[in-house]
Design a protein around this motif. Sequence first.
Motif, mmCIF file in Angstrom:
data_model
loop_
_atom_site.group_PDB
_atom_site.id
_atom_site.type_symbol
_atom_site.label_atom_id
_atom_site.label_comp_id
_atom_site.label_asym_id
_atom_site.label_seq_id
_atom_site.Cartn_x
_atom_site.Cartn_y
_atom_site.Cartn_z
ATOM 1 N N LEU A 37 6.981 -4.091 -12.363
ATOM 2 C CA LEU A 37 6.792 -4.901 -10.946
ATOM 3 C C LEU A 37 6.163 -6.083 -11.599
ATOM 4 N N ASP A 38 5.035 -6.575 -12.387
ATOM 5 C CA ASP A 38 4.353 -7.601 -13.262
ATOM 6 C C ASP A 38 3.638 -7.408 -12.430
ATOM 7 N N CYS A 39 2.662 -6.983 -11.887
ATOM 8 C CA CYS A 39 1.736 -6.702 -10.771
ATOM 9 C C CYS A 39 0.579 -6.319 -10.977
ATOM 10 N N HIS A 40 -0.623 -6.082 -10.032
ATOM 11 C CA HIS A 40 -1.997 -5.679 -10.251
ATOM 12 C C HIS A 40 -1.734 -3.480 -9.473
ATOM 13 N N VAL A 41 -1.812 -2.822 -10.335
ATOM 14 C CA VAL A 41 -2.011 -1.499 -9.793
ATOM 15 C C VAL A 41 -3.199 -1.047 -9.180
ATOM 16 N N ARG A 42 -3.565 -0.898 -8.041
ATOM 17 C CA ARG A 42 -5.614 -0.531 -7.208
ATOM 18 C C ARG A 42 -5.240 0.768 -7.236
ATOM 19 N N GLN A 43 -6.218 1.509 -6.814
ATOM 20 C CA GLN A 43 -6.334 2.646 -5.986
ATOM 21 C C GLN A 43 -7.533 2.597 -5.736
ATOM 22 N N GLY A 44 -7.093 3.990 -4.843
ATOM 23 C CA GLY A 44 -8.615 3.575 -4.217
ATOM 24 C C GLY A 44 -8.738 5.387 -3.400
ATOM 25 N N TYR A 45 -10.080 5.938 -2.929
ATOM 26 C CA TYR A 45 -10.447 6.721 -2.256
ATOM 27 C C TYR A 45 -11.246 7.028 -1.360
ATOM 28 N N TYR A 86 0.929 -1.227 0.152
ATOM 29 C CA TYR A 86 -0.182 0.071 0.055
ATOM 30 C C TYR A 86 0.608 1.379 0.148
ATOM 31 N N ILE A 87 0.739 1.685 -0.831
ATOM 32 C CA ILE A 87 1.225 3.054 -1.111
ATOM 33 C C ILE A 87 0.622 4.745 -1.063
ATOM 34 N N ALA A 88 1.380 5.504 -1.255
ATOM 35 C CA ALA A 88 0.482 6.798 -1.581
ATOM 36 C C ALA A 88 1.250 7.571 -3.226
ATOM 37 N N PRO A 89 1.241 7.888 -3.676
ATOM 38 C CA PRO A 89 1.323 8.297 -5.176
ATOM 39 C C PRO A 89 2.708 8.814 -5.524
ATOM 40 N N PRO A 90 3.631 9.312 -4.211
ATOM 41 C CA PRO A 90 5.525 9.526 -4.683
ATOM 42 C C PRO A 90 5.665 7.682 -4.201
ATOM 43 N N VAL A 91 5.302 7.543 -3.712
ATOM 44 C CA VAL A 91 6.077 5.971 -3.876
ATOM 45 C C VAL A 91 6.325 5.794 -5.514
ATOM 46 N N ALA A 92 4.871 5.378 -5.926
ATOM 47 C CA ALA A 92 4.261 4.817 -7.530
ATOM 48 C C ALA A 92 5.442 5.718 -8.270
ATOM 49 N N VAL A 93 5.813 6.617 -7.911
ATOM 50 C CA VAL A 93 6.823 7.563 -9.251
ATOM 51 C C VAL A 93 8.766 6.583 -8.916
ATOM 52 N N ALA A 94 9.272 5.825 -7.590
ATOM 53 C CA ALA A 94 9.885 6.009 -7.066
ATOM 54 C C ALA A 94 9.636 4.391 -7.580
ATOM 55 N N LEU A 101 3.694 14.579 -15.116
ATOM 56 C CA LEU A 101 4.931 13.157 -14.862
ATOM 57 C C LEU A 101 5.024 12.040 -15.427
ATOM 58 N N THR A 102 3.565 12.400 -16.641
ATOM 59 C CA THR A 102 4.628 12.014 -18.207
ATOM 60 C C THR A 102 6.093 12.108 -19.204
ATOM 61 N N LEU A 162 1.524 6.546 -14.752
ATOM 62 C CA LEU A 162 2.099 6.448 -14.078
ATOM 63 C C LEU A 162 2.056 4.780 -13.234
ATOM 64 N N ALA A 163 0.453 5.043 -12.996
ATOM 65 C CA ALA A 163 0.053 3.208 -12.915
ATOM 66 C C ALA A 163 0.444 2.193 -13.963
ATOM 67 N N GLU A 164 0.273 2.732 -14.994
ATOM 68 C CA GLU A 164 1.018 1.664 -15.766
ATOM 69 C C GLU A 164 2.380 0.855 -15.592
ATOM 70 N N ALA A 165 2.779 2.792 -15.737
ATOM 71 C CA ALA A 165 3.976 1.923 -15.658
ATOM 72 C C ALA A 165 4.249 1.153 -14.518
ATOM 73 N N VAL A 166 4.095 1.692 -13.264
ATOM 74 C CA VAL A 166 3.795 0.636 -12.028
ATOM 75 C C VAL A 166 4.013 -0.869 -12.614
#
Length: 498
Positions: free
Chosen positions: A289-297, A244-252, A418-419, A281-285
Amino acid sequence: MVFRSPFPDVAVPDVTLHDFLFRDRTSTRVALVDGVGGRSLTYAELAEAVERLAFLLVSRGIGRGDVVGILAPNDPYYAVVFHGILRAGATATTINTLYTDADVAFQLRDAGVKLLFSARPVDFPDTIPFSDLPELLMPGAAPEVPVSPDDVAVLPYSSGTTGRAKGVMLTHRNLVANIVQCGPLLKVESDSRILAVLPFFHIYGMQVLMNLGLHMGATVVTLPKFDLAEFLRVIQDHRTDRVYIAPPVAVALAKHPLVDQYDLSAVDTVFSGAAPLDVELAEAVARRLDCHVRQGYGMTEMSPVSHAIPDGRDDIPVGTVGFIAPNMECRFVDPASGADVGVGERGELWCRGPNVMKGYLNDPEATAVTLDSEGWLHTGDVAVIDSAGAVTIVDRVKELIKYKGYQVPPAELEALLLTHPAVVDAAVVGVQVADVGEVPKAFVVRADNSLTEADVIAFVAEHVAPYKKVRQVEFISAIPKSASGKILRKDLRGRDVV
């Protein structure tokens, strides 16, 4: 127009959070483990330690209605203290570890704290150092306390939609409700291994990582702070599958070369919250990592989850925050007219459900502004719902930039920036310019000095309508953000215009 979840309502148990999580917990499975030092607690050990902590509190005169503070980074004993406070019938107020001493003092006064558990020296008359806990937890069980599910369980502090930080009164029922509401959305299992770097003092870490993980019998691996190398090592060594992350970690995760030095093959799902996550950015992660990326609110005021992309739904665009949670209703309201809008139209998101807060502590005026008489929480976020029921957060009411009468959403420009391959991070705010009014200004963290102001302006101009162009650019070393990953726009607006 009222929109509801595509999922059927779930039953909300009429119990306290402690009874919901800890009754008949005798498992020898590991509940929590310190990702740095390796110290762990099984479910049985955790339940016993919670009883001992509650016994300690009762022996010090703490009981129902008292407020106890926690000022500490993530650690297995954070859960012991948190749930021991609730077991004793008291209310926990969780304090941001990044707070200054003055900030801490304000929360202690405002919440009426009687006792503080702290991992750092604090000028407070009744403080228990976290380092003393193992020696203080002597055998003993607290007496049964007549706690109601409608009693306030926690007092996290939030600025809400505006203003100073306020104590958010969340009841046991609010917390239990949101945990069961997450069930159809987040497929956490007993064999899940959850990386908990997002702080437990924040509602996201408290509920989605710690409490939901414990409810499902998962193993929660704690980290006291974010350090990229340590973050990656813990994922590798502890084989965490839910991160579980916040978007700044996704950038890394998407861009930093250090990622390639670690084995992250155990990661199945990266779940982002606390701020909007850009699609590319989500698609790049996901690719890297060859994983699923999800988002919530969600919001602190909603305990916190109100929307999420469900696990197993790769057909839902990751740029959305997914579906409305079970048992919730939502409206989308035009900020100017106050009228409801429909599918595909922008409106302020209003939410109602069993997870919505009781109100702000000692602040009926702020409560009335945010929570109306019909129980609708006015989030301050502008959103759109599509025909499939997926919701997209497009901006915040108070953050929209007005350029010559046109509305410019900062989140849209930030996602675009960010792109750019030379942009590491970015934030956009409105600044006042003589004879023009408010204009969009971009604060950019660049990969190297070859990127110029003219490059940034030209790049944005190629992709947006003329009124959305970035008019000013300032290069900075880091975008100021809260512990949960939200951009601190007020800090950026306070800088001199370049």
